[in-house]
Design a protein around this motif. Structure first.
Motif, mmCIF file in Angstrom:
data_model
loop_
_atom_site.group_PDB
_atom_site.id
_atom_site.type_symbol
_atom_site.label_atom_id
_atom_site.label_comp_id
_atom_site.label_asym_id
_atom_site.label_seq_id
_atom_site.Cartn_x
_atom_site.Cartn_y
_atom_site.Cartn_z
ATOM 1 N N LEU A 155 7.332 14.488 18.837
ATOM 2 C CA LEU A 155 6.323 13.440 18.706
ATOM 3 C C LEU A 155 7.027 12.090 18.709
ATOM 4 C CD1 LEU A 155 3.450 12.376 18.088
ATOM 5 C CD2 LEU A 155 3.946 12.739 15.659
ATOM 6 N N PHE A 156 6.638 11.234 19.661
ATOM 7 C CA PHE A 156 7.193 9.886 19.760
ATOM 8 C C PHE A 156 6.071 8.882 19.496
ATOM 9 C CE2 PHE A 156 9.707 12.662 22.449
ATOM 10 C CZ PHE A 156 11.007 12.357 22.054
ATOM 11 N N THR A 157 6.413 7.754 18.867
ATOM 12 C CA THR A 157 5.380 6.837 18.400
ATOM 13 C C THR A 157 5.702 5.392 18.761
ATOM 14 O OG1 THR A 157 6.435 6.526 16.224
ATOM 15 C CG2 THR A 157 4.894 8.362 16.447
ATOM 16 N N TRP A 158 4.646 4.621 18.934
ATOM 17 C CA TRP A 158 4.718 3.160 19.004
ATOM 18 C C TRP A 158 3.646 2.631 18.071
ATOM 19 C CZ3 TRP A 158 1.442 -0.891 20.018
ATOM 20 C CH2 TRP A 158 2.044 -2.133 20.242
ATOM 21 N N VAL A 159 3.974 1.633 17.260
ATOM 22 C CA VAL A 159 3.057 1.222 16.198
ATOM 23 C C VAL A 159 2.913 -0.296 16.175
ATOM 24 C CG1 VAL A 159 4.937 1.219 14.498
ATOM 25 C CG2 VAL A 159 2.574 1.370 13.713
ATOM 26 N N ARG B 245 -5.447 -3.908 5.836
ATOM 27 C CA ARG B 245 -4.343 -3.376 6.619
ATOM 28 C C ARG B 245 -4.914 -2.587 7.793
ATOM 29 N NH1 ARG B 245 0.727 -1.979 4.563
ATOM 30 N NH2 ARG B 245 0.988 -0.937 6.564
ATOM 31 N N VAL B 246 -4.415 -2.848 8.978
ATOM 32 C CA VAL B 246 -4.822 -2.113 10.174
ATOM 33 C C VAL B 246 -3.561 -1.640 10.884
ATOM 34 C CG1 VAL B 246 -5.948 -2.227 12.425
ATOM 35 C CG2 VAL B 246 -6.989 -3.366 10.454
ATOM 36 N N THR B 247 -3.524 -0.356 11.199
ATOM 37 C CA THR B 247 -2.408 0.214 11.946
ATOM 38 C C THR B 247 -2.939 0.816 13.241
ATOM 39 O OG1 THR B 247 -1.244 0.767 9.897
ATOM 40 C CG2 THR B 247 -0.487 1.839 11.910
ATOM 41 N N ASN B 248 -2.422 0.352 14.371
ATOM 42 C CA ASN B 248 -2.733 0.920 15.676
ATOM 43 C C ASN B 248 -1.490 1.645 16.182
ATOM 44 O OD1 ASN B 248 -5.506 -0.343 16.481
ATOM 45 N ND2 ASN B 248 -4.302 -2.057 15.691
ATOM 46 N N SER B 249 -1.652 2.921 16.534
ATOM 47 C CA SER B 249 -0.503 3.720 16.958
ATOM 48 C C SER B 249 -0.781 4.388 18.295
ATOM 49 C CB SER B 249 -0.180 4.805 15.920
ATOM 50 O OG SER B 249 0.028 4.243 14.635
ATOM 51 N N ILE B 250 0.236 4.451 19.124
ATOM 52 C CA ILE B 250 0.217 5.244 20.352
ATOM 53 C C ILE B 250 1.166 6.426 20.127
ATOM 54 C CG2 ILE B 250 0.609 5.279 22.831
ATOM 55 C CD1 ILE B 250 -1.672 3.472 21.994
ATOM 56 N N LEU B 251 0.659 7.634 20.337
ATOM 57 C CA LEU B 251 1.401 8.843 20.005
ATOM 58 C C LEU B 251 1.578 9.703 21.248
ATOM 59 C CD1 LEU B 251 -0.773 9.644 16.877
ATOM 60 C CD2 LEU B 251 1.405 8.430 16.875
ATOM 61 N N THR C 212 0.837 -1.185 0.000
ATOM 62 C CA THR C 212 0.000 0.000 0.000
ATOM 63 C C THR C 212 0.872 1.234 0.000
ATOM 64 O OG1 THR C 212 -0.037 0.277 2.391
ATOM 65 C CG2 THR C 212 -1.626 -1.252 1.458
ATOM 66 N N CYS C 213 0.212 2.379 -0.163
ATOM 67 C CA CYS C 213 0.932 3.638 -0.034
ATOM 68 C C CYS C 213 1.324 3.854 1.425
ATOM 69 C CB CYS C 213 0.048 4.775 -0.530
ATOM 70 S SG CYS C 213 0.740 6.407 -0.286
ATOM 71 N N CYS C 214 2.210 4.821 1.663
ATOM 72 C CA CYS C 214 2.686 5.074 3.020
ATOM 73 C C CYS C 214 1.591 5.616 3.932
ATOM 74 C CB CYS C 214 3.889 6.029 2.986
ATOM 75 S SG CYS C 214 3.572 7.568 2.102
ATOM 76 N N SER C 215 0.369 5.864 3.429
ATOM 77 C CA SER C 215 -0.734 6.271 4.301
ATOM 78 C C SER C 215 -1.112 5.175 5.281
ATOM 79 C CB SER C 215 -1.954 6.658 3.470
ATOM 80 O OG SER C 215 -2.357 5.582 2.659
ATOM 81 N N GLY C 216 -0.536 3.975 5.108
ATOM 82 C CA GLY C 216 -0.806 2.908 6.047
ATOM 83 C C GLY C 216 0.095 2.933 7.263
ATOM 84 N N GLY C 217 1.049 3.830 7.300
ATOM 85 C CA GLY C 217 2.015 3.846 8.381
ATOM 86 C C GLY C 217 1.628 4.756 9.526
ATOM 87 N N VAL C 218 2.641 5.172 10.280
ATOM 88 C CA VAL C 218 2.415 6.018 11.456
ATOM 89 C C VAL C 218 1.959 7.410 11.020
ATOM 90 C CG1 VAL C 218 3.468 6.968 13.526
ATOM 91 C CG2 VAL C 218 4.169 4.721 12.686
#
Length: 315
Positions: free
Chosen positions: A86-90, A64-70, A14-20
């Motif tokens: 901004l720090f992330t966990w994905v 595709r499912v992305t769960n992120s903690i920001l 997929t495009c990078c819109s699936g990421g963090v």
């Protein structure tokens, strides 16, 4: 057979819109010199729509499912200069269902981080207006070399990190309406100039995500209910991503343009604590080639503002 097995996830990339969601979560307000802003958000991104160009295909075999903690941290050095990080966990999940079989791939870990320095210019469009400009970088803190159980390195957009340094430019402008003092119109622009991951595929290739431009324009208001200030808003977002490159060559089935609508609602529980939520839905999607494209995104979180106490000195 090995080439075919490895090629299947490449085709379904997929495009990078699936990421963090880095660009979506920048822009903490400057609350005055010495103020500290802390934000903690959960972001859910669902991609279950397969497009060829603008055409939606009748195919739901890919998810595709992305769960992120920001975690956002902002500190105002002065009333005009502030710093934001901004720090992330994905956690990412990809499911491909074909011919009665299901292929599941999951990854998780610390994602990349963003550091931004911002400057505010008040009253640039008259009273109750402010222009903010910022410049920063995305730091590749996350791993970009995770492999499957069979030992194959996962494609770039399934990695928690990008493995590359990026340059970010950000600006926003807001203006309070004189005809309705509780209402505000605002707009923001973000541009991400991506760097190269030169150690892609076990140092055998270089990978570069496409540059990303994003623009938002919206309207927010305020009303009082149960002694709590609620702020509903409606935002329109335009996003354009250039195609990715591997070893300097254009990678098919990457890049595109999107228009989203995003209703928002926040509540000021106390003068220093705010909870917020927003739902993002696509109105228009154009992708290069055949790609999964966003179906919906939901974000919710809480933020705290800590300010220095002002001392009254009596003469």
């Amino acid at each position: 057979m090995l080439l075919l097995c490895y090629g299947e996830p490449l085709w379904s990339q997929t495009c990078c819109s699936g990421g963090v969601p880095l660009s979506n979560n920048l822009g903490l307000p400057n609350e005055g010199k010495g103020s500290l802003h802390i934000g903690l958000n959960y972001d859910y991104n669902n991609l279950n729509t397969l497009n060829a160009g603008v055409e939606k295909l009748d195919d739901d075999s890919r998810l595709r499912v992305t769960n992120s903690i920001l975690l956002n941290l902002g500190y105002a050095i002065s009333d005009r200069v502030s710093f934001e990080s901004l720090f992330t966990w994905v956690n990412q999940k990809r499911i491909i269902s074909q011919f009665g079989n299901e292929n599941l791939t999951t990854t998780k870990g610390i994602g990349d981080a963003v550091f931004l320095i911002k400057y505010a210019i008040p009253d640039i469009l008259g009273t109750n207006s402010v222009l903010n400009v910022g410049l920063g970088t995305k730091v590749p803190l996350g791993k970009s070399d995770l492999t499957t159980a069979e030992g194959f390195q996962l494609i770039a957009d399934l990695q928690p990190g990008s493995g590359a340094w990026d340059v970010l430019g950000w600006s926003s402008v807001s203006k309070g309406l004189s005809v309705r003092p509780s209402a505000t119109i605002s707009a923001s622009l973000t541009y991400r100039l991506t760097g190269k991951n030169t150690s892609y595929l076990s140092d055998s290739s270089s990978y570069e995500f496409g540059n990303v431009f994003q623009a938002n324009v919206g309207y927010t208001d305020q009303f009082l209910l149960f002694n709590t200030i609620f702020s509903p808003g409606l935002i329109f977002k335009y996003r354009k991503a250039s195609f990715d490159k591997i070893d300097g060559s254009r990678l098919p089935n990457t890049g595109g343009e999107w228009i989203f609508i995003r209703p928002e609602l926040s509540a000021l529980l106390t003068p220093s604590i705010t909870i917020s939520s927003r739902l993002e839905l696509p109105l228009y999607s154009y992708v290069d080639g055949t790609q999964l494209t966003p179906t919906l995104r939901f974000t919710a979180g809480i933020s705290f503002v800590l300010k220095k106490k002002k001392l009254n000195i009596l003469n």
